[in-house]
Enzyme design. Structure first.
Site, mmCIF file in Angstrom:
data_model
loop_
_atom_site.group_PDB
_atom_site.id
_atom_site.type_symbol
_atom_site.label_atom_id
_atom_site.label_comp_id
_atom_site.label_asym_id
_atom_site.label_seq_id
_atom_site.Cartn_x
_atom_site.Cartn_y
_atom_site.Cartn_z
ATOM 1 N N GLU A 100 -7.477 10.060 -13.806
ATOM 2 C CA GLU A 100 -7.411 10.305 -12.360
ATOM 3 C C GLU A 100 -6.506 11.513 -12.055
ATOM 4 O O GLU A 100 -6.862 12.414 -11.319
ATOM 5 C CB GLU A 100 -6.773 9.069 -11.757
ATOM 6 C CG GLU A 100 -7.360 8.313 -10.643
ATOM 7 C CD GLU A 100 -8.829 8.207 -10.465
ATOM 8 O OE1 GLU A 100 -9.328 9.030 -9.701
ATOM 9 O OE2 GLU A 100 -9.487 7.304 -11.000
ATOM 10 N N GLU A 117 0.846 -1.208 0.000
ATOM 11 C CA GLU A 117 0.000 0.000 0.000
ATOM 12 C C GLU A 117 0.869 1.240 0.000
ATOM 13 O O GLU A 117 1.838 1.327 0.760
ATOM 14 C CB GLU A 117 -0.892 -0.034 1.249
ATOM 15 C CG GLU A 117 -2.254 0.535 1.024
ATOM 16 C CD GLU A 117 -3.059 -0.264 0.014
ATOM 17 O OE1 GLU A 117 -3.099 0.150 -1.161
ATOM 18 O OE2 GLU A 117 -3.642 -1.290 0.394
ATOM 19 N N ALA A 144 -15.668 3.430 -1.358
ATOM 20 C CA ALA A 144 -15.271 2.509 -0.291
ATOM 21 C C ALA A 144 -13.833 2.052 -0.451
ATOM 22 O O ALA A 144 -13.368 1.170 0.259
ATOM 23 C CB ALA A 144 -16.205 1.305 -0.273
ATOM 24 N N GLY A 145 -13.116 2.630 -1.397
ATOM 25 C CA GLY A 145 -11.719 2.247 -1.575
ATOM 26 C C GLY A 145 -11.568 0.940 -2.339
ATOM 27 O O GLY A 145 -10.549 0.273 -2.238
ATOM 28 N N LEU A 146 -12.590 0.559 -3.102
ATOM 29 C CA LEU A 146 -12.503 -0.659 -3.915
ATOM 30 C C LEU A 146 -12.355 -0.307 -5.394
ATOM 31 O O LEU A 146 -12.603 -1.117 -6.275
ATOM 32 C CB LEU A 146 -13.731 -1.547 -3.690
ATOM 33 C CG LEU A 146 -13.947 -2.024 -2.249
ATOM 34 C CD1 LEU A 146 -15.274 -2.774 -2.118
ATOM 35 C CD2 LEU A 146 -12.802 -2.923 -1.782
ATOM 36 N N SER A 147 -11.973 0.948 -5.642
ATOM 37 C CA SER A 147 -11.665 1.421 -7.001
ATOM 38 C C SER A 147 -12.859 1.455 -7.933
ATOM 39 O O SER A 147 -12.773 1.046 -9.095
ATOM 40 C CB SER A 147 -10.557 0.578 -7.633
ATOM 41 O OG SER A 147 -9.370 0.818 -6.972
ATOM 42 N N ASP A 163 -4.541 0.775 -9.219
ATOM 43 C CA ASP A 163 -5.956 0.459 -9.358
ATOM 44 C C ASP A 163 -6.322 0.117 -10.801
ATOM 45 O O ASP A 163 -6.986 -0.885 -11.073
ATOM 46 C CB ASP A 163 -6.823 1.636 -8.881
ATOM 47 C CG ASP A 163 -6.548 1.991 -7.433
ATOM 48 O OD1 ASP A 163 -5.896 1.185 -6.744
ATOM 49 O OD2 ASP A 163 -6.973 3.071 -7.000
ATOM 50 N N ASP A 178 2.925 2.218 -4.920
ATOM 51 C CA ASP A 178 2.912 2.318 -6.397
ATOM 52 C C ASP A 178 3.595 3.581 -6.905
ATOM 53 O O ASP A 178 4.492 3.521 -7.730
ATOM 54 C CB ASP A 178 1.511 2.106 -6.991
ATOM 55 C CG ASP A 178 0.437 3.091 -6.568
ATOM 56 O OD1 ASP A 178 0.684 3.933 -5.678
ATOM 57 O OD2 ASP A 178 -0.687 3.022 -7.137
ATOM 58 N N SER A 211 -26.380 6.331 -15.235
ATOM 59 C CA SER A 211 -25.957 5.350 -14.235
ATOM 60 C C SER A 211 -27.109 5.038 -13.293
ATOM 61 O O SER A 211 -27.659 5.942 -12.647
ATOM 62 C CB SER A 211 -24.775 5.878 -13.416
ATOM 63 O OG SER A 211 -24.589 5.023 -12.289
#
Ligand code: GLA
Length: 393
Positions: free
Chosen positions: A162, A33, A125-128, A174, A36, A67
């Site tokens: 990004e 973590e 939620a930080g799950l990309s 990610d 990168d 969406s």
């Protein structure tokens, strides 16, 4: 014919049926973590939660996006010649940025298209979920216009969205995980060279549990950029004495020897995390390959401690979840994942203990934080791809 939900949503919105369907996963990171953008290693995997799109080309230049996760934002429309960031377009800035950079890379998108999207990754939620939309757009444009854009180029364009379109100075993990994921495998990626290898992650007796703090990551982007610049500061100071290009090139011993060249104590701690976490990631892969899951889990715990104490990106919500997880029977390891400051953590839990684990950790968290955490069982799945229209959920 039975019509699946997203196809039905498309029909209601655009009054025609979609022609093609695509999927891009979310990701978890087993270990590695904040390594990168420091030229270190990461070890993420794609998960089977993700984002689906159904689409068809139009005859004119209009792009129309909807969406089902953001119904209040309604149908978002813009022209192929209007690819500029617009905060009222909210989530649609991710596909918009992707389309813009695909064009800038020299590919031709002769007409607009319409598309309906629906995801089952919890947002923020930080799950990309954002890398998932970027790569979803990438494979969709690639498919609809038969552009044959190489996968690695799509991954780099996603990162550019990004960094430049959205303004988060993130690394490549990610987009790489979402673009390159493979069922039942982790991806060991060297972020300096982009060399990678797949390593089987088949935990017969354990499950990977995703624990969502449900804490919104509001400050995450600014804090993220701050951490990045702290690491850059550390590197600059070390470079005056050492011929290195990134913190990822240092061993623990080298860091210990030269750390005094970093004058600011906080900055030194940030760099220590980056160096030690990179080494830890390589050790973890080695232990996993040997089948030494106990040691693999211990390294995962060490990663959290370093993110908590040296990198300082956890916070009371993530710490409460992870520290409660460590105390449960049958837990190999647990740690926060992604950018931190809220979002998700993972725990590797023995199959038979999963129900107890969720009940106990959930209760401890609720008691301490005052609201519920959510728990999901992660399955490791494939990267972004075209799918059959009938397969759309
Ligand atoms: C976010 C970023 C990644 C990576 C992680 C921390 O997920 O998008 O590039 O830096 O945080 O490891």
């Amino acid at each position: 014919m039975k019509m699946t939900t997203l196809n039905k949503i498309f029909l209601d919105m655009f009054h025609v049926l979609p022609k093609r369907a695509f999927f891009a996963p979310g990701r978890i990171n087993l270990i590695g973590e904040y390594t990168d953008f420091n030229g270190g290693h990461v070890f993420p995997c794609a998960i089977t939660y993700g984002t689906y799109a159904v689409a068809r080309k139009r005859e004119d230049q209009l792009i129309r996006l909807y969406s089902a996760n953001f119904p209040d934002k309604g149908l978002i429309e813009f022209n192929l010649s209007e690819l500029v960031y617009d905060h009222t377009h909210n989530w649609a800035n991710y596909p918009k940025g992707m389309i813009r950079y695909i064009l800038e890379a020299g590919y031709e998108i002769p007409t607009g298209f319409e598309c309906a999207i629906q995801g089952n990754i919890p947002n923020g939620a930080g799950l990309s979920s954002s890398a998932s939309i970027e790569l979803l757009t990438g494979v969709m444009i690639n498919g609809l216009y038969e552009l044959a854009i190489p996968r690695l180029e799509l991954i780099k364009l996603g990162k550019r969205v990004e960094n430049e379109f959205i303004g988060v100075n993130s690394g490549i993990m990610d987009q790489f995980a979402v673009g390159m994921g493979k069922k039942d495998a982790g991806i060991l990626l060297d972020c300096q060279t982009l060399r990678y290898e797949y390593a089987p992650v088949k935990l017969e007796h354990h499950k990977i549990i995703i624990m969502n703090t449900n804490k919104r990551r509001e400050l995450a982007d600014s804090k993220y950029n701050e951490r990045r610049s702290e690491c850059e500061q550390a590197l600059e100071q070390l470079k005056t004495k050492l011929a290195i290009e990134s913190l990822g090139q240092l061993s623990e011993a080298e860091f210990d020897e030269y750390q005094h060249f970093i004058t600011n104590e906080t900055v030194r701690k940030r760099a220590k995390h980056a160096v030690y976490e990179n080494v830890r990631t390589l050790k973890a892969l080695k232990e996993l390959k040997k089948g030494n899951l106990t040691e693999f889990g211990r390294l995962i715990n060490q990663s959290h401690i370093s993110l908590r104490d040296d990198f300082e990106v956890t916070g009371v919500e993530l710490d409460s979840l992870v520290e409660a997880a460590w105390k449960q029977p049958g837990v190999l390891g647990a740690r926060m994942i992604g950018a931190g400051f809220g979002g998700c953590a993972i725990a590797i839990v023995e199959n038979d203990e999963v129900d107890h684990f969720i009940a106990n950790v959930g209760a401890i968290y609720k008691e301490k934080i005052g609201y519920n955490a959510d728990f999901y069982i992660a399955s490791i799945g494939d990267g972004a791809k075209e799918i059959m229209l009938e397969a759309v959920k």
